[in-house]
Scaffold this active site. Sequence first.
Site, short mmCIF file in Angstrom:
data_model
loop_
_atom_site.label_atom_id
_atom_site.label_comp_id
_atom_site.label_asym_id
_atom_site.label_seq_id
_atom_site.Cartn_x
_atom_site.Cartn_y
_atom_site.Cartn_z
N TYR A 42 51.65 -70.40 -65.65
CA TYR A 42 52.63 -70.18 -64.57
C TYR A 42 52.24 -71.03 -63.35
CZ TYR A 42 53.53 -66.40 -67.75
OH TYR A 42 53.78 -65.68 -68.87
N SER A 83 52.38 -62.92 -73.29
CA SER A 83 52.96 -64.27 -73.25
C SER A 83 52.24 -65.29 -74.11
CB SER A 83 53.01 -64.78 -71.81
OG SER A 83 54.07 -64.14 -71.15
N TYR A 126 62.22 -60.18 -78.06
CA TYR A 126 61.25 -60.71 -77.09
C TYR A 126 60.19 -59.66 -76.73
CZ TYR A 126 59.35 -62.27 -72.62
OH TYR A 126 58.50 -62.60 -71.61
N VAL A 148 49.91 -61.44 -69.72
CA VAL A 148 49.55 -60.39 -68.76
C VAL A 148 48.71 -59.27 -69.38
CG1 VAL A 148 51.40 -60.72 -67.07
CG2 VAL A 148 51.76 -59.19 -69.00
N LYS A 155 54.26 -66.77 -76.79
CA LYS A 155 55.27 -67.82 -76.54
C LYS A 155 54.88 -69.17 -77.16
CE LYS A 155 56.57 -65.46 -72.25
NZ LYS A 155 56.49 -65.46 -70.77
#
Length: 313
Positions: free
Chosen positions: A247, A68, A195, A265, A71
């Site tokens: 998160y 992530s 993705y 992760v 992103k």
Amino acid sequence: MTKASAHLDTVVSDIADDMRARTERGDVATYIPELARVSPKHFGIAVITADGHVALGGDSDMPFSIQSVSKVFTLTLALGRYGDRLWRRVGREPSGSPFNSIVQLEREQGIPRNPFINAGAIAVTDMILSGHQPREALGEILSFMRFLADDPTISIDEAVAASEQRTGFRNAALANYMKSFGVLDNPVEMTLGVYFHQCAIAMSCKQLAMAGRFLAQSGRNPSTGLQVIQAERTRRINAVMLTCGHYDGSGEFAYRVGLPGKSGVGGGILAISPGEASIAVWSPGLDAAGNSHLGRIALETLSKRMDWSIFGA
Ligand code: GLU
């Protein structure tokens, strides 16, 4: 070497020693089977200051799956292409929910809370894909990473991409759900393919810290002097990293570390001390919110000892 650089070297080497000795390391992610093969013993740190000093510790040259953290870079690319129109597709509020929650998406008519939860990142990737073939979109993302890190060797770990492609049922659910609300323009399989591959980019802490330099330097890439993105947008990306980058652990990260940061992760975290440094840490063991356990502790120590918290000394 300046006094400040020598101090940073000492701090980074102390952190690497401390992290090597720790026994409580969190749990490696297993829901992407390929990530479960990585040893929790690793720890790496790279800090690159605004004046170009590089401080490295532990496994700072070992590539890992950035997941992530990618992103941040797709958000930058999409903001460059679409400007503020991007915010019609995705919000910029903290989610307070797990990274792959579907409940919130239902309540909010398919508009993801922010670009860093999975749904939001999938929507951003869909925007990058529009007008391109998946291979081209992926090529654009990879070239962008190579340009930012000034390193043409950065590549995608195909085994990790394939592993997630086989098991990414929840991301497929999120994407289909958004598609049903008209939030995605492209076929779901194509958007997900891009993705999963962007998440499978492999980079070392050193490469990641290099790639993040523009976020610490008002949008400028110091290798080329080129403006990657406007200074104002850079501030905003950093703001979203601070509020949404971990998160439902984002509040805790801001409280303890006091820097904008984005976790993945794979156990990596990119953190930014605006005007001071771009920082990457990696340790594969995660805490309950899915963020690197030792990575967060290392950044807390670094920010404290360097007086880098954006909230004051
Ligand atoms: N590729 C991972 C997923 O979509 C990224 C999650 C993360 O790094 O937090 O599940």
